[in-house]
Write an enzyme that holds these catalytic residues in place. Structure first.
Site: not given
Ligand code: GLN
Length: 477
Positions: A70, A146, A170
């Site tokens: 990420k 997210s 997330s």
């Protein structure tokens, strides 16, 4: 099956038996990315030639399996921008502890980073500076957020496995929306050193994978004490693959009644109930339990998380990192940098967080939220006195349409109603695929356990997975 479609543990076996090479695996990922990335958009900065070329040749790292990271986890020399304009061009001079651990285990860090909501603020990946990621199961839908890029990359076989971060859901919510496995470890289990902070008392890095075995392997690699993170806990890391026994006979499961109320989609409810029945058929004993302070979780979270975020984001002023607006006046430079560098949701959170911490409001909001947080934690402690784990939906709905909630922050915030309490309490939880809606969208089952009992999660999730086929289905792209 192509190499990129396999799980990490399947590929590790092939590598060991010399039936494939890391280069062949990277080539198959590269081919897949070329084919589906224009539709999915799981990765960012694809147009940077140095990065996309890196997919083919990063010779020094070919010792192992590639892993997707990420965009908020620091990777030495590779752009790490939290999908925010304000970090434009930031290449960290060091690796996060999890990246060091992965490299030591022989993993190859994939040079392209996964898309995310700016600074991990969001539940849909729509708050990214680079634009949204699309759900591989339905390109009109969001992948969740997210960590939507990480989840979409794994679900579309553009990644073997991935790391995400989870502050209020997330990892689990995008895993649920994309039909993959996602784990939020116990607070303190995985070092946060090198994770660009959103809310430091809630953030944890964790795995997003194609099956539970991969999640167990990856959690084992990234876990452990780190003196560089003052909230890291010094406790031994077990071999998590040993908990994949396939046996849950006699396991005591609590079903929280507050998670099955208005707001839970009727179809999702039925799928979760069927999953609970499956667990019963496999020998678990289920009982209804109560987590009475659940209704306060969303407001408490949005006070604490924004308070911490407003403070953590104060460091981005154009001086040390990333983007800097031009001005010959220092104060003006700060102002312009932040005005131009942060997106709408980031600004909303900075404002809200600054407000709840300000003189006169601190006691009424922030301090009160901390007290209710303790009550939420005590709800869990009480249930775990009698139960081994708690089972609930990961999210009240399946993936929603892109744009559907973007204009309504409150509606968006409610996407995490079932995941947020886990972060407030610091406990671990996993999301595992448990079915599909009639429209063909995945649904995730959430399992929660006592602090530092990730083994319980792996045992329960693995047993469920091995007796269902949901994790084997692939989106048609
Ligand atoms: N969706 C939640 C938020 O917007 C949680 C995000 C996260 O876990 N990073 O804050």
């Amino acid at each position: 099956m192509e190499l990129n479609q396999l799980t990490a543990h399947e590929l590790l076996e092939k590598l060991k038996a010399r039936q494939t090479t890391p280069k062949a695996i990277l080539d198959s990922l590269h081919a897949r990315i070329q084919k589906v990335e224009p539709k999915v958009k799981a990765y960012v900065r694809l147009d940077e030639p140095s990065l996309s070329k890196g997919i083919k040749i990063r010779k020094e790292e070919l010792g192992g399996l590639p892993i997707t990271i990420k965009d908020n986890i620091c990777t030495e020399g590779l752009p790490t921008e939290c999908c925010s304009k304000i970090l434009q061009g930031f290449r960290p001079p060091y690796d996060a502890t999890v990246i060091n651990k992965l490299k030591e285990s022989g993993a190859a860090i994939f040079p392209l980073k996964a898309n995310m909501d700016e600074f991990a603020f969001g539940s849909s990946c729509e708050n990214s500076y680079f634009g949204p990621t699309h759900n591989p199961w339905n390109l009109d839908c969001v992948p969740g957020g997210s960590s939507g890029g990480s989840a979409a990359a794994v679900a579309s076989d553009e990644a073997i496995w991935a790391l995400g971060s989870d502050t209020g859901g997330s990892i689990r919510q995008p895993a649920s929306f994309c039909g993959v496995v996602g784990l939020k470890p116990t607070y303190g289990r995985v070092s946060r050193f090198g994770l660009i902070a959103f809310a430091s008392s809630l953030d944890q890095i964790g795995p997003i994978t194609k099956d539970v075995r991969d999640a167990a392997i990856l959690t084992g690699i990234i876990s452990g004490y780190d003196p560089l993170d003052s909230t890291s806990v010094n406790q031994g890391v077990p071999d998590y693959t040993k908990s994949l026994s396939g046996d849950i006979k006699g396991l005591k499961i609590g079903i929280p009644k507050e998670y099955f109320v208005a707001g839970l989609d009727a179809e999702v409810k039925i799928i979760i109930e069927e999953a609970v029945n499956k667990l019963k058929n496999l020998g678990a004993v289920t009982n209804q339990v109560s987590l009475p302070h659940t209704e306060y979780a969303v407001p408490v979270y949005y006070i604490i998380a924004t308070a911490e975020a407003s403070s953590n984001l104060a460091r981005f002023d154009g001086v040390q990192y990333g983007y800097r607006a031009q001005s010959d006046n220092l104060i003006q430079m700060y102002k312009l940098t932040r005005a131009q560098g942060f997106g709408r949701e980031a600004k909303r959170r900075i404002r809200l967080g600054t407000f709840v911490l300000s003189h006169g409001y601190y006691d009424a909001y922030y301090l009160l939220a901390l007290k209710v947080r303790t009550l939420i934690k005590q709800d869990f402690d009480k249930v775990f006195r009698d139960f081994d784990c708690i089972v609930a939906p990961t999210s009240p709905t399946s993936a929603f349409k892109i744009g559907e909630r973007a204009q309504d922050p409150l509606k968006m915030y409610l996407s995490d109603i079932y995941t947020i309490s886990v972060n407030l309490a610091g406990i671990p939880a996993i999301s595992v695929p448990c079915g599909f809606t009639k429209k063909g969208l995945p649904v995730g089952l959430q399992i929660m356990a006592r602090p530092f009992n990730e083994e319980m999660l792996f045992r329960a999730a693995h047993t469920f997975e091995q007796n269902t086929d949901w994790h084997k289905l692939k989106p048609r792209l």
